[in-house]
Scaffold this active site. Sequence first.
Site, PDB file in Angstrom:
ATOM      1  N   ASP A 160     -17.574   6.605  -0.548  1.00 32.51           N
ATOM      2  CA  ASP A 160     -16.268   6.547   0.123  1.00 32.51           C
ATOM      3  C   ASP A 160     -15.966   7.957   0.648  1.00 32.51           C
ATOM      4  O   ASP A 160     -16.660   8.924   0.313  1.00 32.51           O
ATOM      5  CB  ASP A 160     -15.191   6.080  -0.883  1.00 32.51           C
ATOM      6  CG  ASP A 160     -13.823   5.903  -0.245  1.00 32.51           C
ATOM      7  OD1 ASP A 160     -13.738   5.781   0.998  1.00 32.51           O
ATOM      8  OD2 ASP A 160     -12.812   5.905  -0.982  1.00 32.51           O
ATOM      9  N   HIS A 212      -7.723   0.475  -6.015  1.00 34.83           N
ATOM     10  CA  HIS A 212      -7.883  -0.377  -4.828  1.00 34.83           C
ATOM     11  C   HIS A 212      -8.516  -1.701  -5.282  1.00 34.83           C
ATOM     12  O   HIS A 212      -9.672  -2.007  -4.969  1.00 34.83           O
ATOM     13  CB  HIS A 212      -8.758   0.335  -3.792  1.00 34.83           C
ATOM     14  CG  HIS A 212      -8.617  -0.211  -2.404  1.00 34.83           C
ATOM     15  ND1 HIS A 212      -7.807  -1.291  -2.081  1.00 34.83           N
ATOM     16  CD2 HIS A 212      -9.202   0.172  -1.231  1.00 34.83           C
ATOM     17  CE1 HIS A 212      -7.901  -1.539  -0.782  1.00 34.83           C
ATOM     18  NE2 HIS A 212      -8.735  -0.669  -0.251  1.00 34.83           N
ATOM     19  N   ARG A 219     -13.345  -8.791   2.730  1.00 36.35           N
ATOM     20  CA  ARG A 219     -11.943  -8.462   2.423  1.00 36.35           C
ATOM     21  C   ARG A 219     -11.057  -9.662   2.768  1.00 36.35           C
ATOM     22  O   ARG A 219     -10.092  -9.952   2.078  1.00 36.35           O
ATOM     23  CB  ARG A 219     -11.478  -7.221   3.212  1.00 36.35           C
ATOM     24  CG  ARG A 219     -12.141  -5.897   2.812  1.00 36.35           C
ATOM     25  CD  ARG A 219     -11.841  -5.530   1.369  1.00 36.35           C
ATOM     26  NE  ARG A 219     -10.416  -5.592   1.074  1.00 36.35           N
ATOM     27  CZ  ARG A 219      -9.530  -4.611   1.324  1.00 36.35           C
ATOM     28  NH1 ARG A 219      -9.945  -3.475   1.826  1.00 36.35           N
ATOM     29  NH2 ARG A 219      -8.256  -4.756   1.017  1.00 36.35           N
ATOM     30  N   ARG A 238       0.875  -1.181   0.000  1.00 38.47           N
ATOM     31  CA  ARG A 238       0.000   0.000   0.000  1.00 38.47           C
ATOM     32  C   ARG A 238       0.905   1.222   0.000  1.00 38.47           C
ATOM     33  O   ARG A 238       1.712   1.412   0.916  1.00 38.47           O
ATOM     34  CB  ARG A 238      -0.909   0.009   1.226  1.00 38.47           C
ATOM     35  CG  ARG A 238      -1.611   1.359   1.412  1.00 38.47           C
ATOM     36  CD  ARG A 238      -2.671   1.340   2.480  1.00 38.47           C
ATOM     37  NE  ARG A 238      -3.824   0.564   2.076  1.00 38.47           N
ATOM     38  CZ  ARG A 238      -5.007   0.607   2.684  1.00 38.47           C
ATOM     39  NH1 ARG A 238      -5.190   1.393   3.724  1.00 38.47           N
ATOM     40  NH2 ARG A 238      -6.009  -0.133   2.268  1.00 38.47           N
ATOM     41  N   GLN A 277     -10.173  -4.228  -2.730  1.00 36.07           N
ATOM     42  CA  GLN A 277     -11.478  -3.764  -2.245  1.00 36.07           C
ATOM     43  C   GLN A 277     -12.572  -4.128  -3.250  1.00 36.07           C
ATOM     44  O   GLN A 277     -13.652  -4.593  -2.876  1.00 36.07           O
ATOM     45  CB  GLN A 277     -11.441  -2.247  -2.022  1.00 36.07           C
ATOM     46  CG  GLN A 277     -12.746  -1.673  -1.533  1.00 36.07           C
ATOM     47  CD  GLN A 277     -13.093  -2.146  -0.127  1.00 36.07           C
ATOM     48  OE1 GLN A 277     -12.263  -2.090   0.768  1.00 36.07           O
ATOM     49  NE2 GLN A 277     -14.305  -2.620   0.081  1.00 36.07           N
ATOM     50  N   CYS A 317     -16.473   1.219   1.573  1.00 39.51           N
ATOM     51  CA  CYS A 317     -15.253   0.423   1.780  1.00 39.51           C
ATOM     52  C   CYS A 317     -14.733   0.560   3.209  1.00 39.51           C
ATOM     53  O   CYS A 317     -13.991  -0.292   3.680  1.00 39.51           O
ATOM     54  CB  CYS A 317     -14.195   0.845   0.779  1.00 39.51           C
ATOM     55  SG  CYS A 317     -13.751   2.585   0.921  1.00 39.51           S
TER      56      CYS A 317
END
Length: 316
Positions: free
Chosen positions: A222, A127, A291, A100, A130, A263
Site C-alpha cells: 500500500d 480498513h 470491493r 470514512r 478492503q 488496495c
Amino acid sequence: MKDLIRTSDLSRADVKYLLARAQKFKANPHARRNLLAGESVCLYFAKPSTRTRVSFEAAVNRLGGCGISLSPNDMQLGRGETIEDTARIISRYAKAFVIRTFKDDDVERFARAASIPVINALTDGHHPCQSLADLLTLLEHRGSLKKCRIAYLGDGNNVAISLMQAAALVGADITLGCPASYSVKPELVRAARIEAEANGGSVTVTDDPSAAARGADALYTDVWLSMGDPDAEKEVRQRELGPYQISEQLMALAKPDAVFMHCLPAHRGEEVAEAVMDGPRSVVWDQAENRLHTSVAVLYALIEGKLEGRAPSKSA
Ligand code: CP
Ligand code: NVA
C-alpha cells in the site's frame, strides 16, 4: 452484530458467510434488488475515495436503494453539530451509514449513537471493507485461504492492520515486512497472532523484505503516505520504506505463480515497480472489482442482521 468497525469485530463464521454471500452476489448481482426499495443509505466521506465511494453507491443501487453521499462541508457536522446528534438524526432517515474519516473513535461514537448499521469505510486505524475484498480475491486466485502465505510489505498502516486481522480469521499465514519505525503496533500483532494460531495460521513480523517475500502466495503493498499522514513525513518515509518496494526481484522470491495485490490507489515507482503493478501477476483490478461484491454482501448482511460478531478485544 450491528456495525462493521474493524475486521476483528467479525467471527470466523461471519467472514465465511460474507465471502460466500459476496460470491453469490458476484454471480447474481441483482439477487436482492428489492432489499432497499424506496430506502436510503448515507455515505459520509471526510477523505477522498474512488473505489469505496463508488462501490458502495453501486452496491446500494444493486440492492434497490438510493445512496446519499455527503462530505463534512455539506453537513452541520462541519459546523460543530455533534457526532451523536448527527447519528440519531441519520438513523431516522436511512437504513445504514457508511463513514470514512480520520479518528477511529469518531466512528465508534457514531455507531454507539446510531440505531442503524454503521460501516467503517476507512479510518486512520482500519480498513475492514478492503480486507474482505482482499480475502475474496485471494480465494479466487489461490483456491484456499487456509495456509495461504501472504506477505505484506511497507507501511504497517490501516490496510496492513485489517489485512492481518482478516488473514488471522481464516487461518492464513501472514508476514508483515515493515521497518521497525513503521511497523504494526505489537499489541495488535499479539491479538492477531492468538486468533491466527487458533485457526491454524500464523502472524510473523520482520524488517527483512526478502525474508517476507520468500515462498509467498501473494505479495501485497500500500502507499507509503496515507491520507491523514503529515506531508512533512514524505521524505523520511520514502527513505525508510524504499527497500520494501515490490520489485520484480522481490516477486521472483515468491512462489512462481504468486500474485501481486494492492488496495489502490498505487504510486508506481514508490511502493511498487511499474512492471509488477502492470505485469501478468497483478490481480489489483479483480481486487478493486471485489470491493463492489463485498460491499453488497456487507450491506445485505448488516441490514438483514446476519452477522453474529463477537465482543471486541480491548487491544484490537
Ligand atoms: N482502496 C480504497 O479504499 O480506495 P479508495 O480510497 O479509492 O476508496
Ligand atoms: N492507507 C491508505 C489506503 C487508501 C485506500 C490511506 O489510508 O490513505
